[in-house]
Design a protein around this motif. Structure first.
Motif, PDB file in Angstrom:
ATOM      1  N   VAL A   1      10.235  22.862  24.983  1.00  0.00           N
ATOM      2  CA  VAL A   1       8.836  23.275  24.995  1.00  0.00           C
ATOM      3  C   VAL A   1       8.419  23.562  26.432  1.00  0.00           C
ATOM      4  N   GLY A   2       7.465  24.491  26.574  1.00  0.00           N
ATOM      5  CA  GLY A   2       7.073  24.857  27.928  1.00  0.00           C
ATOM      6  C   GLY A   2       5.789  25.640  27.958  1.00  0.00           C
ATOM      7  N   PRO A   3       5.377  26.063  29.146  1.00  0.00           N
ATOM      8  CA  PRO A   3       4.031  26.600  29.333  1.00  0.00           C
ATOM      9  C   PRO A   3       3.849  28.007  28.790  1.00  0.00           C
ATOM     10  N   LEU A   4       2.612  28.275  28.381  1.00  0.00           N
ATOM     11  CA  LEU A   4       2.150  29.609  28.012  1.00  0.00           C
ATOM     12  C   LEU A   4       0.989  29.967  28.925  1.00  0.00           C
ATOM     13  N   ASN A   5       0.953  31.225  29.332  1.00  0.00           N
ATOM     14  CA  ASN A   5      -0.123  31.711  30.184  1.00  0.00           C
ATOM     15  C   ASN A   5      -0.778  32.929  29.550  1.00  0.00           C
ATOM     16  N   VAL A   6      -1.997  33.209  29.957  1.00  0.00           N
ATOM     17  CA  VAL A   6      -2.696  34.382  29.449  1.00  0.00           C
ATOM     18  C   VAL A   6      -1.848  35.622  29.735  1.00  0.00           C
ATOM     19  N   GLY A   7      -1.658  36.445  28.718  1.00  0.00           N
ATOM     20  CA  GLY A   7      -0.836  37.635  28.836  1.00  0.00           C
ATOM     21  C   GLY A   7       0.570  37.472  28.297  1.00  0.00           C
ATOM     22  N   ASP A   8       1.015  36.226  28.091  1.00  0.00           N
ATOM     23  CA  ASP A   8       2.352  35.983  27.560  1.00  0.00           C
ATOM     24  C   ASP A   8       2.440  36.391  26.090  1.00  0.00           C
ATOM     25  N   GLU A   9       3.634  36.808  25.686  1.00  0.00           N
ATOM     26  CA  GLU A   9       3.937  37.030  24.280  1.00  0.00           C
ATOM     27  C   GLU A   9       4.987  36.006  23.867  1.00  0.00           C
ATOM     28  N   VAL A  10       4.651  35.176  22.885  1.00  0.00           N
ATOM     29  CA  VAL A  10       5.552  34.132  22.422  1.00  0.00           C
ATOM     30  C   VAL A  10       6.041  34.488  21.027  1.00  0.00           C
ATOM     31  N   ALA A  11       7.343  34.326  20.809  1.00  0.00           N
ATOM     32  CA  ALA A  11       7.945  34.656  19.517  1.00  0.00           C
ATOM     33  C   ALA A  11       8.772  33.485  19.020  1.00  0.00           C
ATOM     34  N   VAL A  12       8.569  33.121  17.760  1.00  0.00           N
ATOM     35  CA  VAL A  12       9.343  32.081  17.088  1.00  0.00           C
ATOM     36  C   VAL A  12      10.200  32.753  16.026  1.00  0.00           C
ATOM     37  N   THR A  13      11.511  32.577  16.143  1.00  0.00           N
ATOM     38  CA  THR A  13      12.442  33.176  15.192  1.00  0.00           C
ATOM     39  C   THR A  13      13.220  32.073  14.498  1.00  0.00           C
ATOM     40  N   ILE A  14      13.256  32.119  13.165  1.00  0.00           N
ATOM     41  CA  ILE A  14      14.028  31.148  12.394  1.00  0.00           C
ATOM     42  C   ILE A  14      15.003  31.896  11.505  1.00  0.00           C
ATOM     43  N   GLU A  15      16.235  31.478  11.577  1.00  0.00           N
ATOM     44  CA  GLU A  15      17.318  32.087  10.809  1.00  0.00           C
ATOM     45  C   GLU A  15      16.954  32.147   9.328  1.00  0.00           C
ATOM     46  N   GLY A  16      17.113  33.315   8.725  1.00  0.00           N
ATOM     47  CA  GLY A  16      16.848  33.468   7.302  1.00  0.00           C
ATOM     48  C   GLY A  16      15.401  33.741   6.950  1.00  0.00           C
ATOM     49  N   ILE A  17      14.507  33.689   7.932  1.00  0.00           N
ATOM     50  CA  ILE A  17      13.083  33.939   7.669  1.00  0.00           C
ATOM     51  C   ILE A  17      12.619  35.187   8.402  1.00  0.00           C
TER      52      ILE A  17
END
Length: 264
Positions: free
Chosen positions: A237-253
């Motif tokens: 886990v780590g920091p997010l800043n304004v302007g960042d794009e965060v993506a969560v990828t799960i196998e099979g989904i």
């Protein structure tokens, strides 16, 4: 089957996602709601023509903390007591107002200076249930989706209750859809920020299985169709800043993507 919830021309509907690749995906609109027996209408719309919404509107989101040993370790939390016995699961709520869909913006809260991403597998409940025995857990699960338990880490550290740190508006991205036919026991979970990998783990590393979590939660409360259980996050886990794009990828989904913006 992948079930999405979407809006088009001001109307909201559920649809079965068909095809492969972002350019070839279409939605076959579902008659009724997907938790009961349903039919496909045969009316199909390209995914590119709709706005994806959160795949469910939960009555409640029950989240589990410290369910991956390496994540607990990175934040300095014990998973066993002084006598070597496992600590009980840490459960908390995220309100329905925290839920957003893939493509929606995460609003950086004004009361925090340390926002973190937490990639998680989410369990979607398909029927009303209470005191579910372990052998019946699969019967009450509708499917699985990607989640990001966005956390104001500084607030979590200084406040005894996590309601503000983990329950602020937009802190629970879910999506892009629910996968109903999936073995969740050993799936890869990944989080990237601006394309850079931050988290990479497997559901096989959970301290407590999905069956254990459902049993534990339903000992105390009734779960309703559409309710969501967040199963914990792997290390990284780590920091997010304004302007960042965060993506969560799960196998099979699939991949849940959100951009961070300034609140207000």
């Amino acid at each position: 089957m992948r079930i999405a919830r979407f809006s088009i021309d001001g109307n909201v509907a559920f649809g079965a996602v068909e095809g492969d690749g972002p350019d070839g995906l279409v939605l076959d609109i579902i008659k009724g709601i997907p938790y009961a027996d349903f039919e496909l209408s045969g009316t199909k719309v390209p995914l590119s023509k709709v706005r994806l919404l959160p795949p469910v509107l939960p009555n409640k989101v029950v989240a589990i903390g410290r369910n991956y040993a390496e994540h607990a370790k990175e934040l300095g939390n014990a998973i066993v007591d002084d006598q070597g016995r496992p600590e009980p699961p840490v459960a908390f709520f995220k309100p329905t107002t925290s839920v957003i869909g893939s493509g929606d913006a995460i609003e950086y809260p004004s009361f925090s200076d340390e926002l973190h991403h937490e990639a998680e597998l989410a369990v979607v409940i398909g029927r009303m249930c209470r005191e579910v025995p372990r052998e019946r857990v699969k019967d009450v699960i509708f499917g699985y989706t990607c989640a990001n338990d966005v956390t104001a880490r500084d607030v979590q550290k200084r406040e005894k209750q996590w309601a503000r740190a983990k329950g602020f508006d937009t802190s629970c991205p879910l999506g892009p859809w629910v996968e109903t036919e999936l073995d969740p026991s050993d799936l890869a979970i990944q989080a990237t920020v601006n394309g850079e990998q931050r988290q990479l783990g497997r559901t096989a590393d959970m301290i407590r299985s999905i069956e254990e979590l459902v049993v534990h939660i339903t000992e105390a409360m009734t779960l309703l169709p559409g309710d969501v259980i967040l199963t914990g996050t792997p290390a990284g886990v780590g920091p997010l800043n304004v302007g960042d794009e965060v993506a969560v990828t799960i196998e099979g989904i699939g991949t849940l993507t959100n951009k961070v913006i300034k609140r207000g």
